[in-house]
Design a protein around this motif. Structure first.
Motif, PDB file in Angstrom:
ATOM      1  N   PHE A 194      24.612 -36.682 -11.739  1.00 10.53           N
ATOM      2  CA  PHE A 194      25.974 -37.081 -11.219  1.00 10.53           C
ATOM      3  C   PHE A 194      25.508 -38.689 -10.952  1.00 10.53           C
ATOM      4  O   PHE A 194      24.682 -39.018 -10.147  1.00 10.53           O
ATOM      5  CB  PHE A 194      26.490 -36.287  -9.892  1.00 10.53           C
ATOM      6  CG  PHE A 194      27.840 -36.681  -9.401  1.00 10.53           C
ATOM      7  CD1 PHE A 194      28.853 -36.226 -10.060  1.00 10.53           C
ATOM      8  CD2 PHE A 194      28.084 -37.650  -8.499  1.00 10.53           C
ATOM      9  CE1 PHE A 194      30.294 -36.315  -9.691  1.00 10.53           C
ATOM     10  CE2 PHE A 194      29.263 -38.109  -8.026  1.00 10.53           C
ATOM     11  CZ  PHE A 194      30.196 -37.502  -8.721  1.00 10.53           C
ATOM     12  N   GLU A 195      26.154 -39.628 -11.370  1.00 10.69           N
ATOM     13  CA  GLU A 195      26.087 -40.812 -11.177  1.00 10.69           C
ATOM     14  C   GLU A 195      27.368 -41.769 -10.478  1.00 10.69           C
ATOM     15  O   GLU A 195      28.374 -40.613 -10.288  1.00 10.69           O
ATOM     16  CB  GLU A 195      25.762 -41.633 -12.463  1.00 10.69           C
ATOM     17  CG  GLU A 195      24.689 -41.024 -13.527  1.00 10.69           C
ATOM     18  CD  GLU A 195      24.642 -41.766 -14.724  1.00 10.69           C
ATOM     19  OE1 GLU A 195      25.560 -42.358 -15.074  1.00 10.69           O
ATOM     20  OE2 GLU A 195      23.750 -41.481 -15.422  1.00 10.69           O
ATOM     21  N   GLU A 196      27.221 -42.669 -10.140  1.00  4.22           N
ATOM     22  CA  GLU A 196      28.237 -43.389  -9.475  1.00  4.22           C
ATOM     23  C   GLU A 196      29.586 -43.549 -10.462  1.00  4.22           C
ATOM     24  O   GLU A 196      30.609 -43.552  -9.962  1.00  4.22           O
ATOM     25  CB  GLU A 196      27.772 -44.961  -9.227  1.00  4.22           C
ATOM     26  CG  GLU A 196      28.551 -45.688  -8.370  1.00  4.22           C
ATOM     27  CD  GLU A 196      28.371 -47.008  -7.989  1.00  4.22           C
ATOM     28  OE1 GLU A 196      29.233 -47.873  -7.680  1.00  4.22           O
ATOM     29  OE2 GLU A 196      26.907 -47.214  -7.766  1.00  4.22           O
ATOM     30  N   PHE A 210      34.976 -41.059 -10.717  1.00  5.22           N
ATOM     31  CA  PHE A 210      36.405 -41.361 -10.953  1.00  5.22           C
ATOM     32  C   PHE A 210      36.853 -40.439 -12.058  1.00  5.22           C
ATOM     33  O   PHE A 210      35.931 -39.802 -12.767  1.00  5.22           O
ATOM     34  CB  PHE A 210      36.281 -42.808 -11.781  1.00  5.22           C
ATOM     35  CG  PHE A 210      35.968 -43.921 -10.573  1.00  5.22           C
ATOM     36  CD1 PHE A 210      36.897 -44.381  -9.890  1.00  5.22           C
ATOM     37  CD2 PHE A 210      34.606 -44.279 -10.824  1.00  5.22           C
ATOM     38  CE1 PHE A 210      36.472 -45.438  -9.024  1.00  5.22           C
ATOM     39  CE2 PHE A 210      34.204 -45.344  -9.852  1.00  5.22           C
ATOM     40  CZ  PHE A 210      35.379 -45.824  -8.971  1.00  5.22           C
ATOM     41  N   CYS A 211      38.161 -40.033 -11.823  1.00  3.33           N
ATOM     42  CA  CYS A 211      38.707 -39.369 -12.993  1.00  3.33           C
ATOM     43  C   CYS A 211      38.654 -39.889 -14.219  1.00  3.33           C
ATOM     44  O   CYS A 211      38.924 -40.886 -14.609  1.00  3.33           O
ATOM     45  CB  CYS A 211      40.271 -39.029 -12.599  1.00  3.33           C
ATOM     46  SG  CYS A 211      40.975 -37.911 -13.832  1.00  3.33           S
ATOM     47  N   PRO A 212      38.138 -39.108 -15.355  1.00  4.67           N
ATOM     48  CA  PRO A 212      38.191 -39.627 -16.586  1.00  4.67           C
ATOM     49  C   PRO A 212      39.173 -40.116 -17.634  1.00  4.67           C
ATOM     50  O   PRO A 212      39.393 -40.758 -18.219  1.00  4.67           O
ATOM     51  CB  PRO A 212      37.055 -38.708 -17.609  1.00  4.67           C
ATOM     52  CG  PRO A 212      37.489 -37.367 -16.715  1.00  4.67           C
ATOM     53  CD  PRO A 212      37.727 -37.612 -15.283  1.00  4.67           C
ATOM     54  N   TRP A 213      40.549 -39.371 -16.834  1.00  2.00           N
ATOM     55  CA  TRP A 213      41.763 -39.776 -17.529  1.00  2.00           C
ATOM     56  C   TRP A 213      42.562 -40.871 -16.657  1.00  2.00           C
ATOM     57  O   TRP A 213      43.056 -41.524 -17.455  1.00  2.00           O
ATOM     58  CB  TRP A 213      42.608 -38.386 -17.313  1.00  2.00           C
ATOM     59  CG  TRP A 213      42.070 -37.192 -17.900  1.00  2.00           C
ATOM     60  CD1 TRP A 213      41.160 -36.190 -17.246  1.00  2.00           C
ATOM     61  CD2 TRP A 213      41.978 -37.040 -19.457  1.00  2.00           C
ATOM     62  NE1 TRP A 213      40.953 -35.266 -18.295  1.00  2.00           N
ATOM     63  CE2 TRP A 213      41.094 -35.713 -19.539  1.00  2.00           C
ATOM     64  CE3 TRP A 213      42.193 -37.538 -20.606  1.00  2.00           C
ATOM     65  CZ2 TRP A 213      41.059 -35.091 -20.668  1.00  2.00           C
ATOM     66  CZ3 TRP A 213      42.004 -36.918 -21.658  1.00  2.00           C
ATOM     67  CH2 TRP A 213      41.176 -35.690 -21.853  1.00  2.00           C
ATOM     68  N   CYS A 214      42.513 -40.776 -15.578  1.00  2.97           N
ATOM     69  CA  CYS A 214      43.345 -42.011 -14.852  1.00  2.97           C
ATOM     70  C   CYS A 214      42.600 -42.938 -13.849  1.00  2.97           C
ATOM     71  O   CYS A 214      43.047 -43.777 -13.213  1.00  2.97           O
ATOM     72  CB  CYS A 214      44.267 -41.117 -14.088  1.00  2.97           C
ATOM     73  SG  CYS A 214      43.838 -40.316 -12.558  1.00  2.97           S
ATOM     74  N   ASP A 215      41.194 -42.807 -13.863  1.00  2.36           N
ATOM     75  CA  ASP A 215      40.359 -43.538 -13.057  1.00  2.36           C
ATOM     76  C   ASP A 215      40.626 -43.380 -11.583  1.00  2.36           C
ATOM     77  O   ASP A 215      40.338 -44.386 -10.701  1.00  2.36           O
ATOM     78  CB  ASP A 215      40.398 -45.085 -13.350  1.00  2.36           C
ATOM     79  CG  ASP A 215      39.704 -45.239 -14.995  1.00  2.36           C
ATOM     80  OD1 ASP A 215      38.763 -44.562 -14.955  1.00  2.36           O
ATOM     81  OD2 ASP A 215      40.037 -46.104 -15.483  1.00  2.36           O
ATOM     82  N   ASN A 216      41.040 -42.302 -11.264  1.00  4.28           N
ATOM     83  CA  ASN A 216      41.375 -42.053  -9.734  1.00  4.28           C
ATOM     84  C   ASN A 216      40.104 -41.591  -9.064  1.00  4.28           C
ATOM     85  O   ASN A 216      39.268 -40.998  -9.420  1.00  4.28           O
ATOM     86  CB  ASN A 216      42.269 -40.927  -9.446  1.00  4.28           C
ATOM     87  CG  ASN A 216      42.487 -40.667  -8.039  1.00  4.28           C
ATOM     88  OD1 ASN A 216      42.445 -41.537  -7.126  1.00  4.28           O
ATOM     89  ND2 ASN A 216      42.809 -39.353  -7.767  1.00  4.28           N
ATOM     90  N   HIS A 217      39.530 -42.371  -7.858  1.00  2.00           N
ATOM     91  CA  HIS A 217      38.532 -42.362  -7.159  1.00  2.00           C
ATOM     92  C   HIS A 217      38.492 -41.129  -6.473  1.00  2.00           C
ATOM     93  O   HIS A 217      39.068 -41.101  -5.564  1.00  2.00           O
ATOM     94  CB  HIS A 217      37.992 -43.585  -6.517  1.00  2.00           C
ATOM     95  CG  HIS A 217      36.695 -43.808  -6.190  1.00  2.00           C
ATOM     96  ND1 HIS A 217      36.335 -44.275  -4.870  1.00  2.00           N
ATOM     97  CD2 HIS A 217      35.508 -43.287  -6.328  1.00  2.00           C
ATOM     98  CE1 HIS A 217      35.019 -44.169  -4.556  1.00  2.00           C
ATOM     99  NE2 HIS A 217      34.480 -43.578  -5.317  1.00  2.00           N
TER     100      HIS A 217
END
Length: 132
Positions: A59-61, A65-72
């Motif tokens: 697991f990285e920084e 984020f969601c890969p679909w919508c970049d939601n943190h």
């Protein structure tokens, strides 16, 4: 909606029963078995409603984020805490929070107020009818 974590951004799939929960406490309330641990987790983003998987061993920084919508989705959790208090400014500064708008005084009647003219005419007619 999770009642334990108020700002949950994802639902997590429990590997033991293959159901989605917002937090471990929700799983403990709704199931009769302990939560199994795993390194590969499945999520559903609450913003775009799409599912994705993450390997927790690497697991990285950028995986926050969601890969679909970049939601943190890896953020500090806000937990519900019982408390008693009054929301608002100091009552000495802003007294609107203690003012009761339901109780209003009657408007003062004035000789010069135009809104009272209808009352004045009615009372004058009644006065004249009394002495006829």
């Amino acid at each position: 909606m999770c009642k334990h974590i108020l700002n949950a951004q994802v639902s997590i799939r429990a590997p033991c029963c293959k159901k989605f929960f917002d937090c471990p406490e929700c799983h403990a309330e709704k199931s009769d078995h302990p939560l199994a641990k795993t390194t590969e987790m499945a999520f559903i983003c609450k913003k775009c409603r799409k599912a994705f998987r993450k390997d927790m061993e690497v697991f990285e920084e950028s995986d926050e984020f969601c890969p679909w919508c970049d939601n943190h989705f890896v953020i500090e959790a806000k937990e519900a805490k019982p408390m008693i208090g009054v929301e608002g400014e100091d009552a000495r500064i802003d007294s609107r929070m203690i003012k009761d708008d339901r109780v209003k005084g009657q408007a003062e009647k004035s000789l010069w107020n135009r809104t009272d003219e209808a009352d004045k005419l009615d009372s004058r007619q009644q006065y004249q009818e009394q002495f006829r």
